[in-house]
Design a protein around this motif. Structure first.
Motif, mmCIF file in Angstrom:
data_model
loop_
_atom_site.group_PDB
_atom_site.id
_atom_site.type_symbol
_atom_site.label_atom_id
_atom_site.label_comp_id
_atom_site.label_asym_id
_atom_site.label_seq_id
_atom_site.Cartn_x
_atom_site.Cartn_y
_atom_site.Cartn_z
ATOM 1 N N VAL A 133 -0.631 40.375 -40.728
ATOM 2 C CA VAL A 133 0.395 40.324 -39.673
ATOM 3 C C VAL A 133 -0.002 39.189 -38.742
ATOM 4 C CG1 VAL A 133 1.433 41.525 -37.724
ATOM 5 C CG2 VAL A 133 0.885 42.787 -39.823
ATOM 6 N N ARG A 134 0.888 38.224 -38.587
ATOM 7 C CA ARG A 134 0.551 37.024 -37.820
ATOM 8 C C ARG A 134 1.510 36.849 -36.639
ATOM 9 N NH1 ARG A 134 -3.138 34.490 -40.886
ATOM 10 N NH2 ARG A 134 -3.089 34.819 -43.158
ATOM 11 N N GLY A 135 0.985 36.156 -35.638
ATOM 12 C CA GLY A 135 1.823 35.745 -34.512
ATOM 13 C C GLY A 135 2.218 36.854 -33.572
ATOM 14 N N HIS A 136 1.390 37.896 -33.455
ATOM 15 C CA HIS A 136 1.704 38.960 -32.494
ATOM 16 C C HIS A 136 1.330 38.471 -31.084
ATOM 17 C CE1 HIS A 136 0.126 42.711 -30.308
ATOM 18 N NE2 HIS A 136 1.439 42.677 -30.178
ATOM 19 N N GLU A 137 2.341 38.251 -30.277
ATOM 20 C CA GLU A 137 2.110 37.752 -28.922
ATOM 21 C C GLU A 137 2.218 38.887 -27.916
ATOM 22 O OE1 GLU A 137 4.385 34.379 -27.826
ATOM 23 O OE2 GLU A 137 3.803 33.172 -29.572
ATOM 24 N N HIS A 163 -1.673 35.076 -21.710
ATOM 25 C CA HIS A 163 -0.870 35.283 -22.915
ATOM 26 C C HIS A 163 -1.778 35.092 -24.132
ATOM 27 C CE1 HIS A 163 2.798 35.056 -20.473
ATOM 28 N NE2 HIS A 163 2.202 34.031 -19.840
ATOM 29 N N TRP A 164 -1.610 35.989 -25.105
ATOM 30 C CA TRP A 164 -2.424 35.917 -26.326
ATOM 31 C C TRP A 164 -1.538 35.956 -27.564
ATOM 32 C CZ3 TRP A 164 -4.043 39.190 -22.308
ATOM 33 C CH2 TRP A 164 -5.266 38.838 -21.697
ATOM 34 N N ALA A 165 -2.079 35.388 -28.634
ATOM 35 C CA ALA A 165 -1.441 35.495 -29.955
ATOM 36 C C ALA A 165 -2.477 36.086 -30.903
ATOM 37 C CB ALA A 165 -0.980 34.137 -30.470
ATOM 38 N N GLY A 166 -2.128 37.183 -31.572
ATOM 39 C CA GLY A 166 -3.067 37.869 -32.454
ATOM 40 C C GLY A 166 -2.639 37.800 -33.918
ATOM 41 N N ILE A 180 -3.388 31.922 -25.467
ATOM 42 C CA ILE A 180 -2.403 30.835 -25.520
ATOM 43 C C ILE A 180 -1.775 30.600 -24.148
ATOM 44 C CG2 ILE A 180 -1.905 31.178 -27.965
ATOM 45 C CD1 ILE A 180 0.612 32.717 -27.131
ATOM 46 N N SER A 181 -2.484 31.032 -23.099
ATOM 47 C CA SER A 181 -1.923 30.894 -21.745
ATOM 48 C C SER A 181 -1.672 29.424 -21.410
ATOM 49 C CB SER A 181 -2.882 31.508 -20.719
ATOM 50 O OG SER A 181 -3.097 32.873 -21.018
ATOM 51 N N GLU A 182 -2.615 28.566 -21.720
ATOM 52 C CA GLU A 182 -2.453 27.155 -21.413
ATOM 53 C C GLU A 182 -1.296 26.563 -22.205
ATOM 54 O OE1 GLU A 182 -2.863 23.619 -19.589
ATOM 55 O OE2 GLU A 182 -3.844 25.510 -19.077
#
Length: 819
Positions: A521-525, A539-542, A564-566
């Protein structure tokens, strides 16, 4: 001699012969007491001990009585038969003579007592009878001794021949036929001998002389059935007089030969029947006692030889198997991927296999415990010389097993290797210590890789974690542990819900999906305030993925969490910048329309003025043409602004015929591009509810694009297709294909179909963007295909009506597509 009870009898009645008849059992009882003192007789049963003696006494009585008559009776073969029986029982010649002497003494003593009680008048008769008795007894002894000696000599010769036949071979199938041949040749009347060996409940013929068909046919007999089966079941000899017709015989070979006498003897070893041997004769109905005695003696010797051979064969097979196992063990040790070192009970090194030699750089050195460290460069984990009391091998010699032990070795070349292994004591079957064995692997590279991986995991800016199938943390790096607000150690063994309860429901659900499906499972924000920066929204992407063993089994879930906050801040900045730019372009474009309209009106007025000098006409036309081009550019900028910021390009639907509109566009393009060939092909109905001006703009942009990017001598085709509720429009040109790297962004704003500045158009690169937006505003689509040799084709699909609106409806319908 033991003193016996006196024998009473009628005085003066009868002589010695009558005395022997009347008192035979008493005589034998007294004889038995005496003879039992001999060592040969102590283990014999009473029937075997007495044997033929009652018959012998009866015949002696008859011979003694003949002293008063003219008769000349004899003892016949009784003494000889008795001698043979004694030979069969293991008596030697002295023992046979001694038992005869004891019998004579018992008879004479008892008879003497009888005569003394009878008076002197009977003495003369008694003396004559006693003389005759002694002479007869001497004859019996002589006959017994003679027969014993002959039989023994014959037996010894036969046994020597049997031993000679078996000499030099340990193969049953080789020497058994020789043994049987000796048996057959030793007895004149015998013409067949067969030997069967027991295999479980079956007897199988292994060798035969005279009945070879039994061997070739593989004749068998079950224990308890038939002639041989009866012998095996009862464990005693059996004799038949007419074997060929006897129902007990199951062998067709014996019947076919017409065998008469058949005598079988069991092969006995340790109280168990291991086989049966039988001899047969086609001429005699029975065998003599001496022949049977000899046969039994030969069978006894044969039994010993068979057992000896079987034991030798078993021993040879066991030795061969042991040697094979030894060689196999040697191969296993030498070819093992593990290093193997073995020491004996004193600690002397006895085995160092190839892998151990490669690992340590040293082969076998038969050194004791005190020299281990120096000889093999043994080190502790901190690279000190390994003391004997800290050596795991030394511990194992004391009986302690050690697993997952670690130590180091310094090779002769100076390289240091790290070893991991198991050290176990070796014990003999009785439990005594035999030594110890080391089984180890060179873990230097693996530990280095693990250290590198550990360093990478810890240095990674992303959060990394490994969880088991119960979603408990097995491993986590410092980056993710800090974000969770707990040290690394506090995570291990705990579940996600225990560590981050607020995020657990969503994260655990995604991880369980990974375990169930085996897919990542990709791109869980997700967003939140981390424990290490509580005042800021991050903010994160898991990404969550299955972790598999080598056999493909999923044993855990891996997680990679990126902050991925920046990136989000940069995206927001770019979005705001783009929006500002697009709004600025829209405002500027809108504000430029008024002065541009004034310029165009003035230019057109001048063009229609009658007093305009000819030399000024060209200048005014250039101003008008430039103004019109600027007008188109401003129109495209306004359409772009509406498409990106204003909710989409507005359209006004009304009933129209797309064929007519397309023909009008083609005619305009022919006027503006003199010398170029354009063709329109349309079959079917092309009526629908669309915005005529926007479709004219769409078709014009596609046509102008096709003309701009195709050679002047090629044709541009417009083709309409009636597809029921949908109309398909294709615009095709024969120009070079659009580069692959440009195809994916061909409909983006400010993009061109060809790279570089060598394009023939002076537009802004918004034409195809506007085409896509107009198609989408009508609920349609646009796509492109471009290949070498096939040219380039743009395809637009437009629904005739929105929501199934009927063609009869003539009112205008307004709508827009999302930006």
């Amino acid at each position: 001699m033991v003193k016996h009870d006196r024998v009473d009898g009628e005085q003066g009645r009868g002589g010695l012969g009558d005395f022997i008849r009347r008192h035979g059992s008493h005589i034998l009882s007294h004889w038995e007491v005496e003879v039992r003192q001999l060592p040969y007789t102590r283990d014999l049963s009473r029937p075997r001990l007495l044997d033929h003696l009652p018959e012998l006494l009866e015949r002696m009585a008859h011979v003694v009585e003949s002293a008063q008559t003219d008769e000349h009776p004899t003892l016949e073969a009784v003494p000889e038969v008795h001698a043979l029986e004694r030979l069969d029982s293991g008596f030697d010649l002295d023992a046979v003579a001694e038992e005869y002497a004891l019998l004579r003494a018992c008879v004479l003593q008892l008879y003497g007592e009888h005569v003394a009680s009878a008076g002197a008048e009977h003495m003369a008769l008694a003396m004559r009878e006693m003389l005759h008795f002694n002479r007869t007894f001497d004859e019996a002894v002589a006959a017994a001794v003679s027969r014993y000696a002959k039989a023994r000599e014959r037996t010894l010769v036969a046994l020597d021949r049997i031993s000679e036949a078996a000499l030099g071979t340990e193969d049953l199938d080789t020497f058994l036929p020789k043994l049987l041949r000796v048996m057959l040749e030793t007895t004149e009347a015998v013409d067949s001998v067969s030997l069967m060996l027991r295999e479980g409940d079956l007897l199988r013929v292994r060798a035969s002389v005279g009945l070879e068909d039994e061997v070739t046919s593989g004749f068998t007999s079950r224990v308890g059935e038939g002639f041989c089966g009866k012998i095996a079941a009862e464990g005693r000899p059996v004799e038949l007089r007419s074997a060929a017709t006897d129902p007990l015989v199951r062998s067709e070979a014996i019947r076919a030969r017409g065998t008469r006498a058949l005598y079988g003897v069991p092969l006995l070893y340790g109280g168990e029947v291991i086989g049966v041997v039988h001899m047969g004769s086609r001429t005699a109905f029975e065998f003599s006692n001496e022949d049977k005695l000899l046969f039994r003696a030969m069978v006894s010797r044969t039994t010993a030889l068979v057992v000896q051979t079987q034991l030798a064969t078993s021993e040879r097979a066991a030795r061969q198997e042991a040697e094979e196992h030894k060689q196999l063990l040697h191969l296993i040790i030498e070819q093992s991927g593990d290093a193997i070192v073995m020491v004996d009970a004193r600690g002397v090194v006895r085995i160092v296999n190839a892998e151990a030699e490669r690992l340590m750089g040293i082969g076998l050195k038969e050194v004791g415990p005190s020299e281990w460290t120096e000889s093999y460069g043994l080190l502790t984990l901190d690279e000190r010389p390994l003391p004997l009391e800290e050596s795991f091998l030394y511990w194992s010699l004391q009986g302690e097993a050690v697993s997952d032990a670690r130590w180091k070795v310094r090779r002769p070349d100076g390289a240091v290797r790290t070893c991991v292994g198991t050290i176990s004591p070796l014990r003999l079957p009785d439990g005594s210590r035999a030594g110890a064995v080391v089984i180890a692997r060179d873990e230097t590279e693996r530990l280095l890789r693990e250290a590198q991986v550990d360093a990478l995991v810890e240095a990674a800016p992303a959060g990394l974690a490994l969880l088991d199938t119960e979603l408990r943390y097995v491993r986590i790096n410092e980056a993710l542990a800090s974000a969770n607000g707990l040290p690394v150690e506090a995570h291990l063994g705990k579940s996600v819900s225990e560590v981050v309860p607020a995020s657990a429901p969503v994260i655990e659900s995604l991880m369980r999906r990974v375990l169930e499906t085996g897919e990542a499972v990709r791109g869980h924000e997700f967003s939140g305030a981390p424990a290490n920066d509580p005042g800021a929204l991050h903010h994160w992407a898991g990404d969550y993925f299955p972790v598999r063993a080598r056999d493909g089994r999923v044993f855990g879930v891996g997680g990679v969490v990126m902050d991925i906050s920046e990136r989000k801040r940069q995206e927001e900045t770019l979005r705001q910048t783009a929006e500002f730019r697009e709004r600025f372009l829209g405002i500027v474009s809108h504000d430029l329309r008024n002065p541009l309209n004034a310029i165009l009106l003035s230019a057109n007025s001048l063009l229609h003025a009658d007093d305009l000098p000819p030399h000024r006409l060209k200048t005014v036309r250039r101003i008008a043409a430039s103004g019109e081009r600027m007008g188109r550019m401003i129109g495209e900028l306004l359409d772009f602004t509406r498409g990106r910021l204003g909710g989409g390009i507005p359209i006004h639907r009304q009933p129209m015929n797309l064929r007519h509109q397309c023909r009008h566009v083609v005619e305009e393009l022919e006027i503006s591009h003199p010398g170029r060939e354009l063709r329109l092909v349309a079959e079917g109905s092309f009526r629908g509810a669309w915005d005529p001006d926007r479709l004219a703009q769409l078709l014009g942009n596609l046509g102008k694009n096709a003309l701009d990017y195709s050679p002047p001598d090629t044709r541009v085709d417009f083709t309409l297709y009636d597809e029921g509720d949908t109309v398909r429009v294709e615009v095709h040109n024969e120009g070079p294909p659009i580069p692959c790297e440009l195809l994916s962004g061909i409909f983006e704003p400010f993009r061109r179909a060809m790279g570089g500045d060598g394009h023939p158009s002076s537009g802004l690169g918004l034409g195809l963007f506007i085409v896509q937006r107009i198609a989408e505003a009508h609920g349609g689509t646009v796509e492109v295909r471009s290949h070498e040799g096939d040219g380039t084709t743009f395809t637009v699909r437009l629904p005739r009506y929105v929501g199934g609106a009927p063609e009869a409806r003539g009112e205008a319908v307004s709508g827009s597509a999302p930006g």
